[in-house]
Design a protein around this motif. Structure first.
Motif, PDB file in Angstrom:
ATOM      1  N   GLU A 134     -30.736   0.460 -28.719  1.00 46.08           N
ATOM      2  CA  GLU A 134     -30.200  -0.399 -29.768  1.00 46.08           C
ATOM      3  C   GLU A 134     -29.988  -1.798 -29.206  1.00 46.08           C
ATOM      4  O   GLU A 134     -29.496  -1.965 -28.081  1.00 46.08           O
ATOM      5  CB  GLU A 134     -28.860   0.161 -30.267  1.00 46.08           C
ATOM      6  N   LYS A 135     -30.374  -2.821 -29.971  1.00 51.95           N
ATOM      7  CA  LYS A 135     -30.122  -4.191 -29.537  1.00 51.95           C
ATOM      8  C   LYS A 135     -28.629  -4.501 -29.643  1.00 51.95           C
ATOM      9  O   LYS A 135     -27.907  -3.876 -30.425  1.00 51.95           O
ATOM     10  CB  LYS A 135     -30.942  -5.171 -30.367  1.00 51.95           C
ATOM     11  N   ILE A 136     -28.185  -5.475 -28.870  1.00 57.30           N
ATOM     12  CA  ILE A 136     -26.755  -5.701 -28.677  1.00 57.30           C
ATOM     13  C   ILE A 136     -26.295  -6.984 -29.358  1.00 57.30           C
ATOM     14  O   ILE A 136     -26.948  -8.030 -29.254  1.00 57.30           O
ATOM     15  CB  ILE A 136     -26.444  -5.791 -27.162  1.00 57.30           C
ATOM     16  N   ILE A 137     -25.156  -6.897 -30.017  1.00 59.45           N
ATOM     17  CA  ILE A 137     -24.466  -8.090 -30.508  1.00 59.45           C
ATOM     18  C   ILE A 137     -23.610  -8.615 -29.355  1.00 59.45           C
ATOM     19  O   ILE A 137     -22.897  -7.843 -28.708  1.00 59.45           O
ATOM     20  CB  ILE A 137     -23.567  -7.764 -31.719  1.00 59.45           C
ATOM     21  N   ILE A 138     -23.706  -9.910 -29.107  1.00 63.00           N
ATOM     22  CA  ILE A 138     -22.949 -10.502 -27.996  1.00 63.00           C
ATOM     23  C   ILE A 138     -22.027 -11.593 -28.528  1.00 63.00           C
ATOM     24  O   ILE A 138     -22.474 -12.519 -29.207  1.00 63.00           O
ATOM     25  CB  ILE A 138     -23.898 -11.094 -26.933  1.00 63.00           C
ATOM     26  N   LEU A 139     -20.744 -11.454 -28.233  1.00 63.68           N
ATOM     27  CA  LEU A 139     -19.776 -12.523 -28.453  1.00 63.68           C
ATOM     28  C   LEU A 139     -19.567 -13.184 -27.104  1.00 63.68           C
ATOM     29  O   LEU A 139     -19.124 -12.540 -26.154  1.00 63.68           O
ATOM     30  CB  LEU A 139     -18.442 -11.949 -28.967  1.00 63.68           C
ATOM     31  N   SER A 140     -19.903 -14.458 -26.994  1.00 58.23           N
ATOM     32  CA  SER A 140     -19.895 -15.095 -25.679  1.00 58.23           C
ATOM     33  C   SER A 140     -19.168 -16.427 -25.698  1.00 58.23           C
ATOM     34  O   SER A 140     -19.237 -17.185 -26.671  1.00 58.23           O
ATOM     35  CB  SER A 140     -21.338 -15.301 -25.198  1.00 58.23           C
ATOM     36  N   ASN A 141     -18.467 -16.689 -24.604  1.00 58.35           N
ATOM     37  CA  ASN A 141     -17.792 -17.979 -24.405  1.00 58.35           C
ATOM     38  C   ASN A 141     -18.805 -19.103 -24.643  1.00 58.35           C
ATOM     39  O   ASN A 141     -19.852 -19.151 -23.996  1.00 58.35           O
ATOM     40  CB  ASN A 141     -17.256 -18.038 -22.974  1.00 58.35           C
ATOM     41  N   LYS A 142     -18.502 -20.005 -25.567  1.00 60.35           N
ATOM     42  CA  LYS A 142     -19.471 -21.036 -25.938  1.00 60.35           C
ATOM     43  C   LYS A 142     -19.862 -21.928 -24.759  1.00 60.35           C
ATOM     44  O   LYS A 142     -20.941 -22.525 -24.758  1.00 60.35           O
ATOM     45  CB  LYS A 142     -18.929 -21.892 -27.078  1.00 60.35           C
ATOM     46  N   VAL A 143     -19.023 -21.990 -23.742  1.00 65.69           N
ATOM     47  CA  VAL A 143     -19.299 -22.857 -22.586  1.00 65.69           C
ATOM     48  C   VAL A 143     -20.505 -22.378 -21.794  1.00 65.69           C
ATOM     49  O   VAL A 143     -21.264 -23.179 -21.245  1.00 65.69           O
ATOM     50  CB  VAL A 143     -18.049 -22.939 -21.668  1.00 65.69           C
ATOM     51  N   ASN A 144     -20.731 -21.061 -21.730  1.00 69.39           N
ATOM     52  CA  ASN A 144     -21.811 -20.547 -20.873  1.00 69.39           C
ATOM     53  C   ASN A 144     -23.200 -20.618 -21.508  1.00 69.39           C
ATOM     54  O   ASN A 144     -24.201 -20.338 -20.848  1.00 69.39           O
ATOM     55  CB  ASN A 144     -21.508 -19.125 -20.399  1.00 69.39           C
TER      56      ASN A 144
END
Length: 304
Positions: free
Chosen positions: A33-43
């Motif tokens: 399954e493909k992944i939803i990623i919540l990521s720090n906008k800085v990176n």
């Protein structure tokens, strides 16, 4: 019915995104399954992971620290954002309380928080002696996933092949803690520019570095400055180069992940040669043990 996966990355650094690759690939292969990623906008995860097939969606969020009232408001909003995604499983790869609390309060059925202690929002400090990459590898193994993919290499962009006479040089580092003096880089640049095209990189908010460069270098047609480029453009530029030189930093991790000939300079008081976990062939220079002259000679000899 397929299960929806959410990985939350709170880390700020580009290098941290590279260190997450084995976890993300293992999850993708294990659950198909493909992944939803919540990521720090800085990176800038959307730029770094642009070519990766494990991505379903990347959503940026603000992971800055704020005062008590705004922090409480952000916790509620972050919990609501998670619930709107309607995921079955969450993996939070950092133990920041401002992220751990909304994850624990969310509606997801399974929640894994790396580095959480025995108490609900207590931090486990038992692995503080390890580097970020080593901790991520340990926590990934603890998940006991059906498929483990120990691969730190980015999917290469589809561009022209590399050129032996193109070299990427990064002259700054996170918070400038690990910076090798710019005058040392200027010596390397003056030698290498005779037979090579050079790309000089530093953070876009550090344009003052240009004041160190004499006019001969500033206006040379053999030197290109990449500080205005987006991360994905920098990845494409590094892919065309044969060598990457610089302080142990995000661009060094990118060069390692693209299997380039990497020359990383580090100050052990501030950092470890952590990018070595990505690509074992990297060359490292301890600026506390080796003089600037020796480091310069070793790098030049290795390239020419």
């Amino acid at each position: 019915m397929k299960k929806k996966l959410l990985v939350i990355i709170g880390a700020r650094g580009i290098g941290d995104l590279i260190y997450h690759l084995p976890l993300l690939r293992s999850l993708h292969k294990s659950y198909k399954e493909k992944i939803i990623i919540l990521s720090n906008k800085v990176n800038q995860a959307g730029e770094v992971y642009k070519n990766e097939n494990f991505v379903k969606k990347i959503i940026d969020f603000d992971n800055n620290r704020y005062g008590f009232v705004k922090t409480i408001k952000n916790i509620v909003e972050f919990k609501n954002k998670i619930n709107k995604l309607n995921v079955d499983k969450i993996i939070l790869t950092a133990n920041y309380r401002r992220l751990a609390i909304p994850v624990l309060l969310s509606n997801a059925r399974k929640k894994y928080i790396f580095g959480l202690g025995n108490l609900i929002i207590d931090k486990d400090k038992s692995l503080n002696h390890l580097t970020i990459s080593e901790r991520l590898m340990k926590y990934t193994k603890d998940l006991r996933l059906p498929v483990e993919v120990n691969n730190f290499f980015l999917t290469k962009p589809k561009i022209k092949k590399e050129f032996k006479n193109k070299i990427f040089i990064n002259i700054d580092s996170h918070h400038d803690q690990n910076n090798w003096p710019i005058n040392n880089y200027l010596q390397i640049i003056k030698i290498l520019m005779k037979k090579n095209i050079l790309y000089i990189n530093f953070s876009p908010d550090k344009k003052h570095f240009l004041t160190y460069f004499p006019k001969k270098l500033l206006f040379s047609n053999k030197i290109h400055y990449t500080y205005k480029k987006k991360i994905f453009e920098i990845i494409n530029t590094i892919e065309t180069c044969s060598h990457v030189i610089g302080n142990e930093s995000g661009p060094i991790c990118l060069g390692s992940s693209l299997k380039k000939n990497v020359h990383a300079i580090y100050l052990p008081i501030y950092t470890k040669p952590e990018s070595k976990i990505i690509f074992k062939k990297n060359k490292y220079y301890n600026a506390d043990r080796l003089s600037a002259d020796k480091i310069i000679k070793k790098i030049i000899k290795s390239i020419t």
